[in-house]
Write an enzyme that holds these catalytic residues in place. Structure first.
Site, PDB file in Angstrom:
ATOM      1  N   GLU A 147      49.597  25.550  29.686  1.00  0.00           N
ATOM      2  CA  GLU A 147      49.166  25.613  31.332  1.00  0.00           C
ATOM      3  C   GLU A 147      48.316  24.762  31.662  1.00  0.00           C
ATOM      4  O   GLU A 147      47.837  24.347  32.631  1.00  0.00           O
ATOM      5  CB  GLU A 147      49.138  26.955  31.704  1.00  0.00           C
ATOM      6  CG  GLU A 147      47.833  27.672  30.976  1.00  0.00           C
ATOM      7  CD  GLU A 147      47.886  29.212  31.718  1.00  0.00           C
ATOM      8  OE1 GLU A 147      47.663  29.415  32.651  1.00  0.00           O
ATOM      9  OE2 GLU A 147      47.954  30.115  30.683  1.00  0.00           O
ATOM     10  N   SER A 199      45.042  35.081  37.940  1.00  0.00           N
ATOM     11  CA  SER A 199      44.854  36.540  37.698  1.00  0.00           C
ATOM     12  C   SER A 199      43.388  36.644  36.931  1.00  0.00           C
ATOM     13  O   SER A 199      42.351  37.465  37.405  1.00  0.00           O
ATOM     14  CB  SER A 199      45.790  37.047  36.687  1.00  0.00           C
ATOM     15  OG  SER A 199      47.085  36.809  37.256  1.00  0.00           O
TER      16      SER A 199
HETATM   17  N1  ADP Z   1      51.069  36.412  47.790  1.00  0.00           N
HETATM   18  C1  ADP Z   1      50.231  36.876  46.942  1.00  0.00           C
HETATM   19  N2  ADP Z   1      50.417  37.788  46.070  1.00  0.00           N
HETATM   20  C2  ADP Z   1      49.719  38.208  45.060  1.00  0.00           C
HETATM   21  N3  ADP Z   1      48.398  37.483  44.647  1.00  0.00           N
HETATM   22  C3  ADP Z   1      47.939  36.443  45.570  1.00  0.00           C
HETATM   23  C4  ADP Z   1      48.837  36.266  46.447  1.00  0.00           C
HETATM   24  N4  ADP Z   1      48.459  35.143  47.186  1.00  0.00           N
HETATM   25  C5  ADP Z   1      47.145  34.896  46.592  1.00  0.00           C
HETATM   26  N5  ADP Z   1      46.977  35.833  45.581  1.00  0.00           N
HETATM   27  C6  ADP Z   1      46.118  35.720  44.611  1.00  0.00           C
HETATM   28  O1  ADP Z   1      46.190  34.830  43.721  1.00  0.00           O
HETATM   29  C7  ADP Z   1      46.067  35.323  42.206  1.00  0.00           C
HETATM   30  C8  ADP Z   1      46.897  34.684  41.281  1.00  0.00           C
HETATM   31  O2  ADP Z   1      46.846  33.319  41.456  1.00  0.00           O
HETATM   32  P1  ADP Z   1      47.611  32.306  40.496  1.00  0.00           P
HETATM   33  O3  ADP Z   1      46.894  31.102  40.456  1.00  0.00           O
HETATM   34  O4  ADP Z   1      48.953  32.252  41.040  1.00  0.00           O
HETATM   35  O5  ADP Z   1      47.260  32.868  39.032  1.00  0.00           O
HETATM   36  P2  ADP Z   1      48.461  33.279  38.160  1.00  0.00           P
HETATM   37  O6  ADP Z   1      49.075  32.107  37.418  1.00  0.00           O
HETATM   38  O7  ADP Z   1      47.712  34.301  37.056  1.00  0.00           O
HETATM   39  O8  ADP Z   1      49.666  34.289  38.660  1.00  0.00           O
HETATM   40  C9  ADP Z   1      46.131  36.792  42.569  1.00  0.00           C
HETATM   41  O9  ADP Z   1      45.427  37.493  41.603  1.00  0.00           O
HETATM   42  C10 ADP Z   1      45.646  36.966  43.686  1.00  0.00           C
HETATM   43  O10 ADP Z   1      44.046  37.287  43.715  1.00  0.00           O
HETATM   44  C1  PAZ Z   2      44.646  34.107  29.977  1.00  0.00           C
HETATM   45  C2  PAZ Z   2      44.634  33.196  31.043  1.00  0.00           C
HETATM   46  C3  PAZ Z   2      44.588  31.849  30.536  1.00  0.00           C
HETATM   47  C4  PAZ Z   2      45.940  33.419  31.960  1.00  0.00           C
HETATM   48  O1  PAZ Z   2      46.036  32.588  32.943  1.00  0.00           O
HETATM   49  P1  PAZ Z   2      46.339  33.227  34.575  1.00  0.00           P
HETATM   50  O2  PAZ Z   2      47.647  33.435  34.337  1.00  0.00           O
HETATM   51  O3  PAZ Z   2      45.342  34.189  34.743  1.00  0.00           O
HETATM   52  O4  PAZ Z   2      46.180  32.069  35.612  1.00  0.00           O
HETATM   53  C5  PAZ Z   2      43.456  33.779  32.099  1.00  0.00           C
HETATM   54  O5  PAZ Z   2      43.606  34.820  32.651  1.00  0.00           O
HETATM   55  C6  PAZ Z   2      42.060  33.712  31.724  1.00  0.00           C
HETATM   56  O6  PAZ Z   2      41.664  32.488  31.068  1.00  0.00           O
HETATM   57  N1  PAZ Z   2      41.415  34.642  31.624  1.00  0.00           N
HETATM   58  C7  PAZ Z   2      40.007  34.781  31.219  1.00  0.00           C
HETATM   59  C8  PAZ Z   2      40.038  35.299  29.764  1.00  0.00           C
HETATM   60  C9  PAZ Z   2      38.420  35.142  29.291  1.00  0.00           C
HETATM   61  O7  PAZ Z   2      38.057  34.143  28.968  1.00  0.00           O
HETATM   62  O8  PAZ Z   2      37.723  36.200  29.321  1.00  0.00           O
END
Ligand code: ADP
Ligand code: PAZ
Length: 382
Positions: A147, A199
């Site tokens: 990623e 997240s």
């Molecule tokens: N429609 C949505 N639903 C849920 N989370 C959202 C939304 N739009 C923005 N977010 C925010 O974006 C975060 C997820 O970001 P993203 O870059 O997609 O990460 P991930 O790859 O971990 O899913 C959520 O934790 C929340 O804070």
């Molecule tokens: C494990 C992850 C790479 C996953 O990516 P995400 O889905 O949150 O975009 C990310 O959540 C992360 O780097 N978390 C923080 C872990 C830490 O350094 O404490």
């Protein structure tokens, strides 16, 4: 392929071998799944089978995704007139909650997706988590990519190819009346830091087009904001949480320097303005203050707490890495100008103007874009 027709999938006009259509990149994150789809506009040059497959995908995108059965097509982010693999077309940006991945897999099965594609490229944690489900339920092979590799590749591709200017900064971020979004020329970016607020949060130090390291991270990220907000205010969605925060006042919840000092902390050695947060949620130990805090105030304080913590870690990492430009990305920044301005103000204030917070229009889609780029490279190996 129809008999006697040339194989447009595999030979680009530049002589490169392309992978089979359809061209997707998918980033299955901890909260949201992001999908970037390249739709060629030269359908008339495609062979019959390809044209049929692409028309089916077009219908699928407009019916099932735009109208919300699985997710949302961010039409305003669409990038038209792109050339990929020597073909011209547009890039579509689509997202849906990862918690609905099983419905997505069901839909892919119902729409006979394997008839259109034998394999798709995926990145993010879900590429590993859902690999078996794709294989056994839809007969689709997942090509998995890292990623963070995809994130960097996607940032560079979109920044170079978005003719509407991808990169921007906030001018006067501390003044709600004067704050404006300004274009930033990111053609010579190195070195820079990427703070990906999904997240959780990953922080990368980028030294060259494919030269980077993950140098830090924190589990207090976008997921924490949303989770805490749901717990504290009873809201159900990110959009609701941001709307609440927009109408709230975090100073009813946080303890400021002036709540402790009665004004600024101004000694011979230390200078801390009175309106700086001294203790996030520091007023909530008192029943009376708790009773006066509205859901809006609590949402705003949660947003400010998470944002300031990320800004503070980003600044320390930037000092350690000796970089001045910090690019904040990730869907936490979606529809969230409050956090962008806070980050911009804090980076500038605490670095005495030495550091600049930068932002990108396609905030959460770079991993998926990079994944599509990786898929294109697969063509060379097929
Ligand atoms: N429609 C949505 N639903 C849920 N989370 C959202 C939304 N739009 C923005 N977010 C925010 O974006 C975060 C997820 O970001 P993203 O870059 O997609 O990460 P991930 O790859 O971990 O899913 C959520 O934790 C929340 O804070
Ligand atoms: C494990 C992850 C790479 C996953 O990516 P995400 O889905 O949150 O975009 C990310 O959540 C992360 O780097 N978390 C923080 C872990 C830490 O350094 O404490």
């Amino acid at each position: 392929m129809a008999k006697g027709k040339p194989d447009y999938d595999n030979l680009s006009p530049t002589g490169h071998r392309n992978p089979p259509m359809p061209w997707f990149g998918m980033d299955i994150g901890g909260t949201l799944t992001k999908l970037v789809y390249f739709e060629p506009c030269d359908l008339e040059t495609a062979n019959e089978e390809e044209a049929e497959a692409l028309t089916t995908i077009r219908k699928y995108l407009t019916r099932n995704i735009t109208y919300g059965q699985t997710g949302i097509r961010d039409a305003f982010l669409e990038m038209q007139k792109q050339t990929i693999g020597g073909r011209s077309g547009s890039l579509h940006f689509i997202r849906f909650p990862t918690s609905e991945m099983n419905s997505f897999i069901e839909l892919a099965k119902a729409k006979n997706f394997p008839h259109l594609a034998k394999s798709i490229c995926a990145t993010g944690g879900g590429a590993y988590k859902f690999e078996d489900d794709f294989k056994h339920q839809v007969n689709l092979e997942l090509h998995k990519f890292d990623e963070l590799d995809c994130l960097i590749e996607g940032i560079h591709f979109i920044d170079r190819n978005n003719d509407k200017c991808e990169c921007y900064y906030w001018k006067n971020p501390g003044d709600s009346k004067l704050a404006t979004k300004e274009k930033f020329d990111f053609r010579n970016p190195y070195p820079y830091l990427v703070v990906n607020i999904g997240s959780g949060v990953s922080i990368l130090s980028v030294r060259g087009p494919a030269e980077f390291q993950r140098v830090s991270g924190t589990s207090l990220g976008g997921g924490t904001f949303l989770g805490l907000c749901c717990l504290l205010t009873g809201c159900e969605t990110f959009e609701e949480a941001i709307t609440l925060a927009t109408d709230g006042d975090s100073t009813k919840v946080d303890k400021l320097v002036r709540d402790i000092y009665g004004g600024d902390y101004n000694s011979s050695k230390i200078k801390l303005p009175g309106d700086i947060v001294a203790s996030s949620f520091g007023q909530m130990n008192l029943k009376e203050r708790r009773e006066n805090a509205t859901p809006q105030d609590l949402a705003r304080a949660t947003l400010v707490t998470i944002t300031n913590n990320i800004g503070s870690i980003a600044r320390m990492v930037a000092v350690r890495e000796k970089v001045e430009r910090v690019v904040f990305v990730g869907n936490f920044l979606r529809v969230n100008t409050i956090s962008m301005k806070l980050l911009a103000y804090a980076m500038d204030f605490w670095s005495q103007g030495a550091m600049k917070a930068l932002f990108l229009e396609h905030e959460g889609y770079f991993g998926a874009m990079g994944c599509l780029m990786e898929y294109m490279k697969l063509g060379q190996k097929m």
